[in-house]
Design a protein around this motif. Structure first.
Motif, PDB file in Angstrom:
ATOM      1  N   MET A 255       0.846  -1.189   0.000  1.00  0.00           N
ATOM      2  CA  MET A 255       0.000   0.000   0.000  1.00  0.00           C
ATOM      3  C   MET A 255       0.877   1.232   0.000  1.00  0.00           C
ATOM      4  SD  MET A 255      -3.318   0.394   2.385  1.00  0.00           S
ATOM      5  CE  MET A 255      -4.309  -0.945   1.763  1.00  0.00           C
ATOM      6  N   SER A 256       0.605   2.114  -0.906  1.00  0.00           N
ATOM      7  CA  SER A 256       1.511   3.247  -1.048  1.00  0.00           C
ATOM      8  C   SER A 256       1.119   4.365  -0.101  1.00  0.00           C
ATOM      9  CB  SER A 256       1.465   3.759  -2.489  1.00  0.00           C
ATOM     10  OG  SER A 256       0.178   4.206  -2.793  1.00  0.00           O
TER      11      SER A 256
ATOM     12  N   GLU B 101      -0.545  19.010  -2.925  1.00  0.00           N
ATOM     13  CA  GLU B 101      -0.502  18.325  -4.221  1.00  0.00           C
ATOM     14  C   GLU B 101       0.825  18.585  -4.922  1.00  0.00           C
ATOM     15  OE1 GLU B 101      -5.081  18.041  -5.797  1.00  0.00           O
ATOM     16  OE2 GLU B 101      -4.087  19.949  -5.982  1.00  0.00           O
TER      17      GLU B 101
ATOM     18  N   HIS C  33       1.573   6.129  -7.720  1.00  0.00           N
ATOM     19  CA  HIS C  33       1.290   6.419  -6.319  1.00  0.00           C
ATOM     20  C   HIS C  33       0.250   7.513  -6.127  1.00  0.00           C
ATOM     21  CE1 HIS C  33       4.619   3.835  -5.389  1.00  0.00           C
ATOM     22  NE2 HIS C  33       5.374   4.533  -6.210  1.00  0.00           N
TER      23      HIS C  33
ATOM     24  N   MET D 176      -6.987  12.282  -1.647  1.00  0.00           N
ATOM     25  CA  MET D 176      -7.110  12.302  -0.187  1.00  0.00           C
ATOM     26  C   MET D 176      -7.507  13.694   0.296  1.00  0.00           C
ATOM     27  SD  MET D 176      -3.301  12.300   1.382  1.00  0.00           S
ATOM     28  CE  MET D 176      -2.909  10.628   0.974  1.00  0.00           C
ATOM     29  N   PRO D 177      -8.111  13.738   1.488  1.00  0.00           N
ATOM     30  CA  PRO D 177      -8.417  15.045   2.077  1.00  0.00           C
ATOM     31  C   PRO D 177      -7.181  15.603   2.753  1.00  0.00           C
ATOM     32  CG  PRO D 177      -9.224  13.313   3.490  1.00  0.00           C
ATOM     33  CD  PRO D 177      -8.595  12.627   2.315  1.00  0.00           C
TER      34      PRO D 177
ATOM     35  N   MET E  69      -4.379  22.405   0.373  1.00  0.00           N
ATOM     36  CA  MET E  69      -4.425  21.160  -0.395  1.00  0.00           C
ATOM     37  C   MET E  69      -3.648  21.276  -1.697  1.00  0.00           C
ATOM     38  SD  MET E  69      -5.762  18.178  -0.131  1.00  0.00           S
ATOM     39  CE  MET E  69      -4.770  17.100  -1.151  1.00  0.00           C
TER      40      MET E  69
ATOM     41  N   GLU F 193      -3.051   9.348  -5.427  1.00  0.00           N
ATOM     42  CA  GLU F 193      -4.287   8.987  -4.770  1.00  0.00           C
ATOM     43  C   GLU F 193      -5.024  10.244  -4.334  1.00  0.00           C
ATOM     44  OE1 GLU F 193      -3.638   7.363  -0.661  1.00  0.00           O
ATOM     45  OE2 GLU F 193      -1.703   6.891  -1.541  1.00  0.00           O
TER      46      GLU F 193
ATOM     47  N   MET G 240      -5.481  15.483  -5.339  1.00  0.00           N
ATOM     48  CA  MET G 240      -4.780  14.295  -5.791  1.00  0.00           C
ATOM     49  C   MET G 240      -3.331  14.445  -5.386  1.00  0.00           C
ATOM     50  SD  MET G 240      -4.910  12.041  -9.104  1.00  0.00           S
ATOM     51  CE  MET G 240      -4.115  12.922 -10.390  1.00  0.00           C
ATOM     52  N   VAL G 241      -2.890  13.539  -4.550  1.00  0.00           N
ATOM     53  CA  VAL G 241      -1.573  13.634  -3.940  1.00  0.00           C
ATOM     54  C   VAL G 241      -0.681  12.569  -4.555  1.00  0.00           C
ATOM     55  CG1 VAL G 241      -0.397  13.181  -1.769  1.00  0.00           C
ATOM     56  CG2 VAL G 241      -2.364  14.691  -1.819  1.00  0.00           C
ATOM     57  N   GLY G 242       0.590  12.900  -4.749  1.00  0.00           N
ATOM     58  CA  GLY G 242       1.520  11.945  -5.332  1.00  0.00           C
ATOM     59  C   GLY G 242       1.389  11.931  -6.838  1.00  0.00           C
TER      60      GLY G 242
ATOM     61  N   ARG H 217      -2.285  -2.471  -7.427  1.00  0.00           N
ATOM     62  CA  ARG H 217      -1.968  -1.597  -6.315  1.00  0.00           C
ATOM     63  C   ARG H 217      -3.172  -1.530  -5.380  1.00  0.00           C
ATOM     64  NH1 ARG H 217      -2.416   4.759  -6.922  1.00  0.00           N
ATOM     65  NH2 ARG H 217      -4.621   4.849  -7.355  1.00  0.00           N
ATOM     66  N   ALA H 218      -2.918  -1.212  -4.147  1.00  0.00           N
ATOM     67  CA  ALA H 218      -3.998  -1.013  -3.189  1.00  0.00           C
ATOM     68  C   ALA H 218      -3.802   0.348  -2.558  1.00  0.00           C
ATOM     69  CB  ALA H 218      -3.974  -2.089  -2.114  1.00  0.00           C
ATOM     70  N   VAL H 219      -4.888   1.015  -2.242  1.00  0.00           N
ATOM     71  CA  VAL H 219      -4.817   2.367  -1.698  1.00  0.00           C
ATOM     72  C   VAL H 219      -5.574   2.386  -0.377  1.00  0.00           C
ATOM     73  CG1 VAL H 219      -5.260   4.793  -2.153  1.00  0.00           C
ATOM     74  CG2 VAL H 219      -4.766   3.260  -4.034  1.00  0.00           C
ATOM     75  N   ALA H 220      -4.995   3.038   0.605  1.00  0.00           N
ATOM     76  CA  ALA H 220      -5.620   3.098   1.927  1.00  0.00           C
ATOM     77  C   ALA H 220      -6.952   3.838   1.853  1.00  0.00           C
ATOM     78  CB  ALA H 220      -4.694   3.810   2.902  1.00  0.00           C
TER      79      ALA H 220
ATOM     80  N   THR I  92       2.198   8.202   0.250  1.00  0.00           N
ATOM     81  CA  THR I  92       3.025   9.165  -0.454  1.00  0.00           C
ATOM     82  C   THR I  92       3.077  10.504   0.241  1.00  0.00           C
ATOM     83  OG1 THR I  92       1.128   9.715  -1.771  1.00  0.00           O
ATOM     84  CG2 THR I  92       2.659   8.141  -2.689  1.00  0.00           C
TER      85      THR I  92
ATOM     86  N   SER J   3       3.817  16.961  -3.067  1.00  0.00           N
ATOM     87  CA  SER J   3       3.892  15.510  -3.159  1.00  0.00           C
ATOM     88  C   SER J   3       4.164  15.048  -4.581  1.00  0.00           C
ATOM     89  CB  SER J   3       2.595  14.880  -2.635  1.00  0.00           C
ATOM     90  OG  SER J   3       1.530  15.209  -3.501  1.00  0.00           O
ATOM     91  N   PHE J   4       3.910  15.923  -5.559  1.00  0.00           N
ATOM     92  CA  PHE J   4       4.129  15.529  -6.956  1.00  0.00           C
ATOM     93  C   PHE J   4       5.622  15.457  -7.254  1.00  0.00           C
ATOM     94  CE2 PHE J   4       4.582  16.316 -11.476  1.00  0.00           C
ATOM     95  CZ  PHE J   4       3.644  15.441 -12.006  1.00  0.00           C
TER      96      PHE J   4
END
Lengths: 116, 205, 689
Positions: free
Chosen positions: B1-2, B75, C174, C178-179, B71, C176, C168-170, C129-132, B4, B78-79
């Motif tokens: 599970m990633s 983004e 990768h 997230m809030p 946010m 995903e 959208m992070v990452g 892939r799996a996402v939390a 990031t 993390s990118f």
């Protein structure tokens, strides 16, 4: 049995057998046979005309599934045949129906009622 | 599970140092009013230079300075993998392990780091001085293998020169960036192979 | 107007249209995941690939491709289909094969399109892939492994809901959704994420694992939990309302729905009144309808009409109001009030109590003055329209009262003191210049500004501002009253206000305490403090056991809005019909029938035996109720009563945005929302779960 069927049976019918309920099964006498022709099969009901009165062993024969009627009732687990009883006094009614006294458990409800 | 993203929560709010604050204002001044959002990346870079990595406090400070929702900053941060999402040592050693460096001996470089610092990829020494990370191709294939420490490339490494480089950094001694094998820039390793003679005389003889 | 051909059909569309929209205009549907008409264009799912000539010999994403003169588009060529098959194979690489346990199954865009473009086997041999899972609060259930990164949810939060908390992070494998902070999605429109999500990544938390879409019967109806009157579809299975979805109505809710309206339906199964109750020897005992009416008839036999009063609640439909009005006329009682919160609205001039600008009209406004209202709590969909207008740019919003509340768009706080209004009306306040300079200024008066002793003066002041700043001009009326009660406008249209010498809501309650009123009929009225009714004989009619039922002497079980065919008038004055989706529980009956039966028990046989007769009578009483779904501008006429306005700041009309009526107070989901989102910041009211 109306007059047409009676006449036709008298002229063309060859009695094959009779089941436990007294229905009589006929097939046509003519000799034209397979593969182009097959002998017509029919039933003359005893009493009310009701298709579900035909028991399983004769049902197969009547619909050309087998050449001769099966030997009904030969096995311990076979129950006696019952015609469709819908509409008769013996029809099946669920517990709680008015005809069985109308007693049924109170609805548990898909809602929760208010109590003071 | 990633996983990031930088996890939520930071120990304390982030503030730029006075001189970095001045730099940040200069960066913000580059963009017209209402377009402060363009300054997110330079400000994150500035903050990373100050603190070593980007935590949520940095993101919130930058978001506030650029009138951007936090946010959107998360983004962006993390990118780009060059923004670090966890603390690193003062010397952050990024080892290229892509094909050129690997063929030329990046495994030896990693072994040297392991022997000298006692940490593996992704590790951080207990004194907080060194951390080691894996990097994708940094574009210095002609000088492979190489590592990046801070803003500088250290190239043509062997087991011995890597240990020597780290030893000097540990001791606080100055180091010279570039090729550690003594070659100038990307010149051929064994000396010039062409244009070795004197320039040809003029055609008119 | 570029001309192009799509699949051989010539199309003429305005410049700037995308190929996908042009195709849609002639009825060719191009498959898509990330494209949504009301959101910005992302172009990241690549499902809408088409073949375009002239241009490079490769498929182009039609959702992001503007039309050009002479373009030849083929939406269903072998090349386009092959490209989509390829995209679908990539999308399915990381998508789990859990359709049988997925709530989206049966109404899933990915499932539907995989039927056309999906392969029957995968060439992907590696691990998926799996996402939390993410915590988005009690309303939204996540299964992020199913996410296909279309970013519709991110764009919805940013562009419609105005809370940019999702992102959208990452990157790449990768990436995903997230809030920013776990469990906090501070939007009152978050339920729409479920509708927006094309797959089962975001699903309805309250509806999880309860039904499949093909088992549900659909009933088109109207929402009554706030006064916006959003168009909804009630999905039922058997006798249960399983879920509520928004319907398209451009004039009111577009295609969104507020969380309260979507999720409060589990309150319909709790605390229901399913049988009449009669108080005997101090305690309530279940009774039959005949017994209940008998008790009422005997108790009221020799009570004169002038000593009987009625309080009409917030969700009372126009049919019930009609029958009640006729009954009160027959009884000769002037004590009748539909404004249980004490709002100083008059039944006279319609322009004085409706949202004249209309909800769609907000998009034309360029300056807004909010008076004692928090539209985000009182009418989230109207707040969303204001936000939509704000995003177009050039909107100034001023606010008097309730300052400091976050309304998702910037607001200039002009002060909490109502005297600011006098200054604006007099032209001495700087914001008056803003309103005067605006082409289409509007103001919104909240119930918090009207439900106070000097409410009539506030209303008159608001009217003075509207007139002084040019809000009422040809083709534009900027004076708006924002209601919180779905039945209020209809009741005002029918004139359910005190008659000559009649008592208003406060007067009725005090009259009960003093003994001047001997019997009071509460028709769904729960929002007042009813503890002071004294010795009065209380008849309560309603669907839920709430404040009114506690004090009642006779309880008549009524129907909730999903259980009756009823007419409601929203805050704009738009007359809309709710449709019965299920039957009322137990012995409960439709409300107008109860009032009709009560009238007969009291010896006044009203000539209203069928719904058609009631509706005919309703239109006779208020001709405006005969015009369904469309609006006629209300004429500008005097209303309000000039007077001095006290300096006390306006109180909020909605103290707990998730619990505003008996249904929402009974709802476990709304109770979970209060715990999750309000953290005790807003006061709990009444008998919340």
């Amino acid at each position: 049995m109306n007059i047409g069927t009676r006449l036709y049976t008298r002229l063309n019918g060859e009695l094959v057998g009779e089941d436990a309920h007294g229905n009589r099964y006929y097939q046509s006498r003519e000799a034209k046979t397979a593969p182009l022709y097959r002998r017509k099969r029919w039933v003359v009901y005893k009493g009310r005309v009701e298709a579900s009165k035909v028991p399983a062993e004769w049902h197969g024969w009547l619909h050309y599934t087998c050449d001769a009627p099966l030997d009904g009732g030969a096995r311990a687990w076979v129950q006696p045949h019952l015609p469709n009883l819908t509409g008769t006094p013996a029809a099946s009614v669920p517990a709680g129906d008015e005809r069985r006294g109308g007693q049924r458990p109170a609805a548990t409800g898909d809602y929760q009622a208010w109590r003071p | 599970m990633s996983v990031t993203a930088t996890p939520p929560g930071s120990t304390q709010p982030f503030r730029f140092t006075p001189e970095n604050q001045a730099k940040a204002q200069a960066v913000l001044a580059r963009y017209p009013e209402g377009r402060e959002r363009s300054a997110v990346l330079p400000l994150l870079d500035l903050a990373q230079r100050q603190q070593g990595w980007i935590d949520r406090a940095v993101m919130e400070t930058v978001a506030e300075m650029t009138h951007t929702p936090p946010m959107r900053v998360l983004e962006a941060a993390s990118f780009y993998t060059m923004f670090r999402d966890r603390p690193v040592g003062r010397h952050h050693v990024e080892v290229c392990t892509n094909i050129s460096c690997w063929l030329r001996g990046s495994d030896e470089v990693l072994r040297a780091l392991r022997d000298e610092l006692g940490i593996d990829l992704g590790g951080l020494t207990e004194d907080g001085l060194f951390s080691v990370a894996e990097a994708e191709c940094l574009g210095a294939c002609v000088n492979a293998p190489m590592v990046q420490i801070g803003d500088d490339y250290y190239e043509d490494l062997t087991y011995e020169t890597t240990r020597a480089l780290i030893g000097r950094l540990k001791a606080g001694l100055p180091v010279s960036a570039g090729s550690q094998g003594g070659r100038q820039g990307s010149c051929p390793a064994g000396g010039p192979t062409t244009l070795t003679g004197a320039p040809a005389a003029s055609d008119k003889g | 107007m570029p001309k192009l051909t799509i699949d051989g059909i010539a199309v003429d569309v305005p410049a700037g249209t995308t190929v996908l929209q042009a195709a849609e205009s002639i009825g060719i549907e191009i498959p898509r995941f990330c494209y949504h008409e009301r959101l910005s264009i992302a172009g990241n799912c690549r499902m809408c690939l088409v073949e375009v000539k002239p241009g490079p010999p490769k498929p182009a994403a039609s959702c992001a491709l503007p039309v050009a003169e002479g373009m030849e588009v083929r939406t269903n060529s072998e090349m386009a289909r092959k490209a989509r098959r390829g995209v679908m194979e990539f999308l399915l690489i990381n998508h789990p094969l859990d359709c049988p346990i997925c709530d989206q199954g049966g109404e899933c865009d990915l499932q539907d399109q995989a039927l056309t473009f999906g392969a029957d086997r995968s060439r992907f041999q590696e691990s998926k892939r799996a996402v939390a899972e993410k915590n988005l609060g009690p309303l939204i259930r996540t299964a992020m492994t199913r996410c296909i990164q279309c970013t519709r949810c991110v764009r919805f939060c940013t562009e419609i809901a105005g809370v940019p908390d999702l992102g959208m992070v990452g990157r790449g494998e990768h990436a995903e959704i997230m809030p920013y902070l776990d469990g906090v999605l501070g939007s009152e429109l978050s339920g729409n994420l479920v509708d927006v999500c094309p797959v089962g990544a975001l699903t309805n938390g309250a509806y999880a694992y309860t039904a499949r879409p093909w088992e549900l019967a659909h009933t088109e109806s109207i929402d009554v939990l706030d006064a916006v009157g959003a168009a909804i579809r009630v999905d039922t299975r058997g006798a249960q309302v399983m879920r509520v979805l928004p319907r398209l109505n451009e004039a009111v809710n577009e295609e969104w729905l507020a969380d309260k309206s979507r999720y409060a339906i589990d309150g319909l199964k709790v605390q229901r009144l399913d049988t009449p109750w009669v108080r005997r020897d101090g305690t309530l005992k279940p009774a039959t309808w005949a017994e209940a009416f008998d008790v009422i008839a005997r108790r009221l036999a020799d009570v004169p009409g002038s000593r009987i009063a009625a309080l009409v609640g917030d969700q009372v439909d126009a049919e019930t109001a009609t029958v009640l009005k006729d009954l009160w006329t027959a009884l000769g009682s002037p004590h009748l009030d539909c404004r249980q919160d004490g709002a100083a609205l008059e039944a006279g001039a319609r322009a004085g109590y409706v949202f004249n600008t209309t909800i769609a009209g907000i998009e034309d406004a360029d300056a807004v003055l909010l008076i004692g209202t928090d539209p985000r709590a009182e009418a989230p969909l109207i707040n969303a329209r204001l936000f939509k207008r704000f995003r177009k740019g050039g909107l100034r919003v001023g606010r008097v009262g309730l300052s400091g509340r976050d309304l998702i768009y910037p607001v200039e706080d002009l002060g909490d003191d109502p005297s600011v209004l006098t200054a604006i009306a007099g032209g001495t306040h700087p914001f008056a210049e803003v309103l005067k300079a605006a082409q289409r200024p509007m103001l919104i008066v909240g119930q918090g500004a009207l439900a106070r002793p000097d409410g009539a003066a506030v209303l008159a002041l608001a009217r003075a501002i509207a007139e002084a700043t040019g809000m009422v001009i040809e083709g534009w009326n900027g004076f708006n009253v924002l209601h919180t009660a779905a039945g209020r406008v209809g009741a005002l249209d029918l004139g359910l206000v005190p008659g000559e010498g009649g008592r208003d809501a406060a007067g009725i309650v005090s009259g009960c305490a003093e003994g001047a009123i001997e019997a009071v009929y509460l028709v769904g009225a729960d929002e007042r403090d009813l503890s002071g009714l004294g010795q009065a004989f209380v008849i309560y009619q309603g669907s839920h056991g709430d404040a009114g039922a506690q004090v009642a002497d006779v309880i008549l079980p009524g129907a909730a809005w999903t259980e009756k065919d009823a007419t409601y008038v929203n805050t704009e004055g738009r007359v809309q019909r709710a449709t019965r989706a299920v039957l009322p529980p137990g012995e409960a009956r439709e409300d107008w029938k109860i009032v009709r039966a009560l009238a007969e028990a009291l010896g006044h046989r009203l000539p209203l035996d069928t719904l058609a007769q009631v509706r005919a009578r309703m239109v006779a009483l208020a001709p405006v109720l005969g015009r369904l779904d469309t609006l006629a501008p209300a004429g500008w006429a005097p209303f309000g009563r000039a007077g001095t306005v006290a300096a006390t700041p306006f109180a909020p009309a909605v103290t707990n945005r998730y619990m505003t009526c008996p249904i929402t107070r009974a709802s476990p989901t709304m109770a979970a929302c209060v715990r999750a989102f309000l953290n005790g910041n807003e006061k709990r009211t009444g008998t919340d779960g």
